[in-house]
Scaffold this motif. Structure first.
Motif, PDB file in Angstrom:
ATOM      1  N   ASN A  35       0.554  -1.571   0.048  1.00 60.75           N
ATOM      2  CA  ASN A  35      -0.078  -0.240  -0.076  1.00 60.75           C
ATOM      3  C   ASN A  35       0.441   1.017  -0.236  1.00 60.75           C
ATOM      4  O   ASN A  35       0.578   2.126  -0.570  1.00 60.75           O
ATOM      5  CB  ASN A  35      -1.311  -0.022   1.488  1.00 60.75           C
TER       6      ASN A  35
ATOM      7  N   TRP B  96      -2.168   6.791  -4.560  1.00 60.38           N
ATOM      8  CA  TRP B  96      -3.459   6.270  -4.497  1.00 60.38           C
ATOM      9  C   TRP B  96      -4.333   8.044  -5.477  1.00 60.38           C
ATOM     10  O   TRP B  96      -3.291   9.067  -5.122  1.00 60.38           O
ATOM     11  CB  TRP B  96      -3.092   6.799  -3.023  1.00 60.38           C
TER      12      TRP B  96
ATOM     13  N   THR C  84     -11.280   9.341  -3.256  1.00 58.92           N
ATOM     14  CA  THR C  84     -12.339   8.932  -3.720  1.00 58.92           C
ATOM     15  C   THR C  84     -13.267   9.941  -2.941  1.00 58.92           C
ATOM     16  O   THR C  84     -14.797   9.943  -2.789  1.00 58.92           O
ATOM     17  CB  THR C  84     -12.645   7.368  -4.125  1.00 58.92           C
TER      18      THR C  84
ATOM     19  N   HIS D 175     -10.900   8.753   2.648  1.00 65.33           N
ATOM     20  CA  HIS D 175     -11.566   7.358   1.438  1.00 65.33           C
ATOM     21  C   HIS D 175     -10.124   7.625  -0.022  1.00 65.33           C
ATOM     22  O   HIS D 175     -10.095   8.661  -0.337  1.00 65.33           O
ATOM     23  CB  HIS D 175     -12.259   7.300   1.108  1.00 65.33           C
TER      24      HIS D 175
ATOM     25  N   GLN E 200      -8.360   5.381  -3.375  1.00 64.96           N
ATOM     26  CA  GLN E 200      -8.300   3.817  -4.595  1.00 64.96           C
ATOM     27  C   GLN E 200      -6.380   4.536  -5.158  1.00 64.96           C
ATOM     28  O   GLN E 200      -5.907   5.289  -4.968  1.00 64.96           O
ATOM     29  CB  GLN E 200      -9.591   3.777  -5.657  1.00 64.96           C
ATOM     30  N   HIS E 201      -6.359   2.989  -5.280  1.00 67.22           N
ATOM     31  CA  HIS E 201      -5.074   2.725  -5.887  1.00 67.22           C
ATOM     32  C   HIS E 201      -5.287   3.158  -7.251  1.00 67.22           C
ATOM     33  O   HIS E 201      -5.505   2.776  -7.811  1.00 67.22           O
ATOM     34  CB  HIS E 201      -3.856   1.696  -5.474  1.00 67.22           C
TER      35      HIS E 201
END
Length: 104
Positions: A82, A87, A90, A94, A96-97
């Motif tokens: 991670n 990234w 969103t 929050h 999303q990669h």
């Protein structure tokens, strides 16, 4: 006494019997997560939230032990992945990669 995946798995098996599959642990964890979501939908800091978070982890500790996984090592390995990813946000808190471009 501090609990470990082994002590949790032993209690689970003694209390509920041998699980039919690893998927049964995941299903149970999902049900506990749904309970957590219900509490937090009512109150973002609901006093029962900690117990539900613990229930989710208890299910996952049992699954990791049954599968012969070192859960802390799995978390460390996944966090390394991670941290190396890019990234995008969103929403507040929050993300999303961003998938890597396929190499020719």
């Amino acid at each position: 006494m501090s609990e470990t995946p082994a002590t949790i798995a032993a209690w689970q098996e003694a209390t509920f019997g041998t699980p039919g599959s690893n998927a049964s642990y995941a299903i149970r964890a999902l049900r506990e997560l749904a309970e957590l979501i219900q509490w937090l939908s009512d109150d973002d800091n609901h006093p029962e939230a900690g117990k539900e978070i613990a229930d989710v982890l208890i299910c996952l500790f049992g699954a990791s032990h049954r599968m012969g996984l070192d859960l802390q090592a799995e978390v460390d390995r996944k966090m390394a992945i991670n941290r190396a990813r890019k990234w995008r946000m969103t929403g507040p808190g929050h993300g999303q990669h961003i998938p890597e471009e396929p190499r020719p």
